[in-house]
Write a protein that holds these residues in place. Structure first.
Motif, PDB file in Angstrom:
ATOM      1  N   ASN A 255      40.869  31.860  38.494  1.00  0.00           N
ATOM      2  CA  ASN A 255      40.112  30.693  38.936  1.00  0.00           C
ATOM      3  C   ASN A 255      40.850  29.928  40.024  1.00  0.00           C
ATOM      4  N   HIS A 256      40.047  29.194  40.847  1.00  0.00           N
ATOM      5  CA  HIS A 256      40.648  28.250  41.774  1.00  0.00           C
ATOM      6  C   HIS A 256      41.458  27.232  40.986  1.00  0.00           C
ATOM      7  N   HIS A 257      42.466  26.679  41.644  1.00  0.00           N
ATOM      8  CA  HIS A 257      43.368  25.776  40.933  1.00  0.00           C
ATOM      9  C   HIS A 257      42.668  24.537  40.388  1.00  0.00           C
ATOM     10  N   TYR A 258      41.486  24.183  40.907  1.00  0.00           N
ATOM     11  CA  TYR A 258      40.772  22.982  40.485  1.00  0.00           C
ATOM     12  C   TYR A 258      39.518  23.312  39.664  1.00  0.00           C
ATOM     13  N   ASP A 259      39.361  24.544  39.219  1.00  0.00           N
ATOM     14  CA  ASP A 259      38.139  24.965  38.535  1.00  0.00           C
ATOM     15  C   ASP A 259      38.174  24.524  37.074  1.00  0.00           C
ATOM     16  N   VAL A 260      37.733  23.305  36.834  1.00  0.00           N
ATOM     17  CA  VAL A 260      37.800  22.726  35.500  1.00  0.00           C
ATOM     18  C   VAL A 260      36.862  23.439  34.527  1.00  0.00           C
ATOM     19  N   ALA A 261      35.725  23.932  35.016  1.00  0.00           N
ATOM     20  CA  ALA A 261      34.762  24.566  34.126  1.00  0.00           C
ATOM     21  C   ALA A 261      35.327  25.849  33.517  1.00  0.00           C
ATOM     22  N   THR A 262      35.953  26.671  34.343  1.00  0.00           N
ATOM     23  CA  THR A 262      36.509  27.930  33.837  1.00  0.00           C
ATOM     24  C   THR A 262      37.629  27.684  32.841  1.00  0.00           C
ATOM     25  N   VAL A 263      38.527  26.767  33.158  1.00  0.00           N
ATOM     26  CA  VAL A 263      39.637  26.485  32.253  1.00  0.00           C
ATOM     27  C   VAL A 263      39.121  25.900  30.938  1.00  0.00           C
ATOM     28  N   ALA A 264      38.157  25.002  31.025  1.00  0.00           N
ATOM     29  CA  ALA A 264      37.617  24.382  29.811  1.00  0.00           C
ATOM     30  C   ALA A 264      36.877  25.390  28.944  1.00  0.00           C
ATOM     31  N   ALA A 265      36.279  26.422  29.557  1.00  0.00           N
ATOM     32  CA  ALA A 265      35.542  27.425  28.784  1.00  0.00           C
ATOM     33  C   ALA A 265      36.470  28.337  27.992  1.00  0.00           C
ATOM     34  N   ALA A 266      37.722  28.430  28.406  1.00  0.00           N
ATOM     35  CA  ALA A 266      38.670  29.358  27.776  1.00  0.00           C
ATOM     36  C   ALA A 266      39.303  28.726  26.540  1.00  0.00           C
ATOM     37  N   GLN A 267      38.478  28.397  25.579  1.00  0.00           N
ATOM     38  CA  GLN A 267      38.946  27.761  24.358  1.00  0.00           C
ATOM     39  C   GLN A 267      39.501  28.807  23.389  1.00  0.00           C
ATOM     40  N   PRO A 268      40.390  28.405  22.490  1.00  0.00           N
ATOM     41  CA  PRO A 268      40.878  29.345  21.479  1.00  0.00           C
ATOM     42  C   PRO A 268      39.711  29.954  20.702  1.00  0.00           C
ATOM     43  N   GLY A 269      39.776  31.278  20.532  1.00  0.00           N
ATOM     44  CA  GLY A 269      38.759  31.945  19.743  1.00  0.00           C
ATOM     45  C   GLY A 269      37.632  32.566  20.536  1.00  0.00           C
ATOM     46  N   VAL A 270      37.507  32.269  21.843  1.00  0.00           N
ATOM     47  CA  VAL A 270      36.414  32.879  22.617  1.00  0.00           C
ATOM     48  C   VAL A 270      36.707  34.351  22.915  1.00  0.00           C
ATOM     49  N   ALA A 271      37.957  34.752  22.783  1.00  0.00           N
ATOM     50  CA  ALA A 271      38.354  36.149  22.973  1.00  0.00           C
ATOM     51  C   ALA A 271      39.549  36.425  22.069  1.00  0.00           C
ATOM     52  N   ARG A 272      39.762  37.701  21.779  1.00  0.00           N
ATOM     53  CA  ARG A 272      40.947  38.023  20.975  1.00  0.00           C
ATOM     54  C   ARG A 272      42.225  37.621  21.696  1.00  0.00           C
ATOM     55  N   GLU A 273      42.190  37.722  23.032  1.00  0.00           N
ATOM     56  CA  GLU A 273      43.369  37.390  23.833  1.00  0.00           C
ATOM     57  C   GLU A 273      42.901  36.795  25.153  1.00  0.00           C
ATOM     58  N   ILE A 274      43.611  35.750  25.625  1.00  0.00           N
ATOM     59  CA  ILE A 274      43.284  35.103  26.891  1.00  0.00           C
ATOM     60  C   ILE A 274      44.499  35.190  27.806  1.00  0.00           C
ATOM     61  N   ALA A 275      44.275  35.578  29.053  1.00  0.00           N
ATOM     62  CA  ALA A 275      45.341  35.632  30.059  1.00  0.00           C
ATOM     63  C   ALA A 275      44.944  34.733  31.215  1.00  0.00           C
ATOM     64  N   TYR A 276      45.807  33.793  31.528  1.00  0.00           N
ATOM     65  CA  TYR A 276      45.577  32.863  32.632  1.00  0.00           C
ATOM     66  C   TYR A 276      46.391  33.332  33.829  1.00  0.00           C
ATOM     67  N   PHE A 277      45.699  33.735  34.901  1.00  0.00           N
ATOM     68  CA  PHE A 277      46.381  34.213  36.108  1.00  0.00           C
ATOM     69  C   PHE A 277      46.668  33.013  36.994  1.00  0.00           C
ATOM     70  N   HIS A 278      47.945  32.714  37.180  1.00  0.00           N
ATOM     71  CA  HIS A 278      48.390  31.487  37.830  1.00  0.00           C
ATOM     72  C   HIS A 278      48.087  31.514  39.328  1.00  0.00           C
ATOM     73  N   HIS A 279      47.244  30.601  39.781  1.00  0.00           N
ATOM     74  CA  HIS A 279      46.981  30.410  41.214  1.00  0.00           C
ATOM     75  C   HIS A 279      48.168  29.622  41.772  1.00  0.00           C
ATOM     76  N   ALA A 280      49.226  30.337  42.147  1.00  0.00           N
ATOM     77  CA  ALA A 280      50.515  29.697  42.432  1.00  0.00           C
ATOM     78  C   ALA A 280      50.733  29.563  43.927  1.00  0.00           C
ATOM     79  N   ASP A 281      50.058  28.591  44.556  1.00  0.00           N
ATOM     80  CA  ASP A 281      50.395  28.294  45.937  1.00  0.00           C
ATOM     81  C   ASP A 281      50.933  26.863  45.981  1.00  0.00           C
ATOM     82  N   HIS A 282      50.586  26.103  46.993  1.00  0.00           N
ATOM     83  CA  HIS A 282      51.172  24.786  47.166  1.00  0.00           C
ATOM     84  C   HIS A 282      50.428  23.699  46.399  1.00  0.00           C
ATOM     85  N   ASP A 283      49.372  24.050  45.648  1.00  0.00           N
ATOM     86  CA  ASP A 283      48.577  23.067  44.915  1.00  0.00           C
ATOM     87  C   ASP A 283      48.852  23.152  43.420  1.00  0.00           C
TER      88      ASP A 283
END
Length: 337
Positions: free
Chosen positions: A57-85
């Motif tokens: 997700n884009h670094h400001y994508d609140v909807a995607t991050v909020a949707a990734a609640q515990p239990g929605v998948a067996r495993e969740i991986a957050y791919f870090h948008h690691a630039d200057h923001d």
């Protein structure tokens, strides 16, 4: 694949699917307010019941991050948008925190204290190493740089076109720029070269190419001067995979701008324009041939697709991490910037 489409744009999803080796169903969220996008994502995830949910997700994508609640998948991986923001989701306690460079992985693990850090290396399919290239024929050096325009036009200690003017004025041969440059910028630089007594034809321009790796592999380029002030990590992977030597800028302001961490240990490097000129003037065909072998070796060890496959398929969901070197940064200059 679910696409939040935060800005409700027309997306070339059919083209994206054609670039994939296996068919993937891609579904874009409807053009609705953010709370409704969140509800849509939650309903989709509830129906899909994914085993591994990976967030790109884009670094400001609140909807995607909020949707990734515990239990929605067996495993969740957050791919870090690691630039200057600053990025939402960095500290999700129930997700694997994925970084794709050794530098960001090291910082997140040892300095930021993120939960569950893992490393998924940046990779590129092996399109083959260059064969039979004779370096510096007739003593003429052909250098190149590649990347998007922002990597060259961003604020930095040394401006790209100032350094390139010195490179062409004080070292023989030509320089090839691969990537988009605005017409006004390109013509302005050629006018500068002409005024300085340098043949503008020695600064060659190639608009963006369909495949960087293949283009470099088949080119006559002797040495890649990595983009600066901002480096391009994926471009460096492809350059080294194709077996081209790299001359890397070591930023005194921030290692996240440009650093030797992303290239082979023997790589040539510079910190000031005087350094760059000295390195270029000292090059020999023999040295460049050795550098080419080291570049390809680094790709095969750390950035071949099998490394990513290993990370995804082993129980710890991580791959070996290239060592991180620690040249100091000019913290006073960074503060004053």
């Amino acid at each position: 694949m679910l696409v939040s489409n935060l800005h409700d744009r027309e997306l070339p999803l059919d083209k994206f699917g054609r670039d994939l080796a296996t068919p993937v169903q891609v579904i874009a969220a409807p053009a609705v307010p953010l709370p409704h996008k969140l509800q849509w994502l939650q309903m989709q995830l509830a129906a899909l019941k994914p085993g591994l949910l990976t967030l790109f997700n884009h670094h400001y994508d609140v909807a995607t991050v909020a949707a990734a609640q515990p239990g929605v998948a067996r495993e969740i991986a957050y791919f870090h948008h690691a630039d200057h923001d600053m990025a939402l989701g960095v500290f999700l306690p129930h997700a694997l925190h994925v970084d794709c460079t050794n530098l960001s992985h090291h910082k997140c693990q040892h300095y930021l204290g993120v939960h569950n850090p893992v490393y998924w290396p940046l990779v590129s399919p092996d399109a083959g190493v260059r064969q039979g290239h004779g370096f510096m024929p007739n003593g003429e050096l052909l250098t190149c740089s590649h990347g998007s325009v922002g990597k060259f036009m961003s604020p930095g200690r040394y401006a790209y076109f100032d350094v390139m003017q010195r490179r062409l004025a004080e070292v023989g041969g030509s320089h090839l720029h691969v990537g988009m440059l605005p017409d006004a910028v390109l013509e302005g630089f050629r006018t500068r070269l002409q005024a300085a007594g340098v043949d503008p034809a020695r600064f060659q321009y190639q608009p963006p190419v369909p495949g960087l790796w293949a283009y470099l592999r088949d080119s006559r380029v002797d040495l890649c001067i990595s983009s600066f002030p901002i480096q391009g990590a994926k471009g460096l992977v492809e350059t080294q995979g194709a077996g081209l030597p790299v001359l890397q800028n070591e930023s005194g302001l921030s290692k996240h701008h440009s650093t030797r961490e992303l290239v082979y240990e023997e790589a040539l490097w510079w910190e000031t324009p005087d350094d760059l000129i000295r390195v270029l003037q000292s090059l020999t065909p023999e040295l460049l041939a050795e550098q080419a072998v080291a570049a390809r070796r680094f790709y095969e060890r750390w950035h071949h697709p099998r490394e990513l496959a290993y990370a995804l398929n082993n129980p710890r969901r991580t791959a070996p991490v290239p060592p991180v070197r620690h040249p100091p940064c000019d913290t006073l200059a960074l503060y004053l910037r």
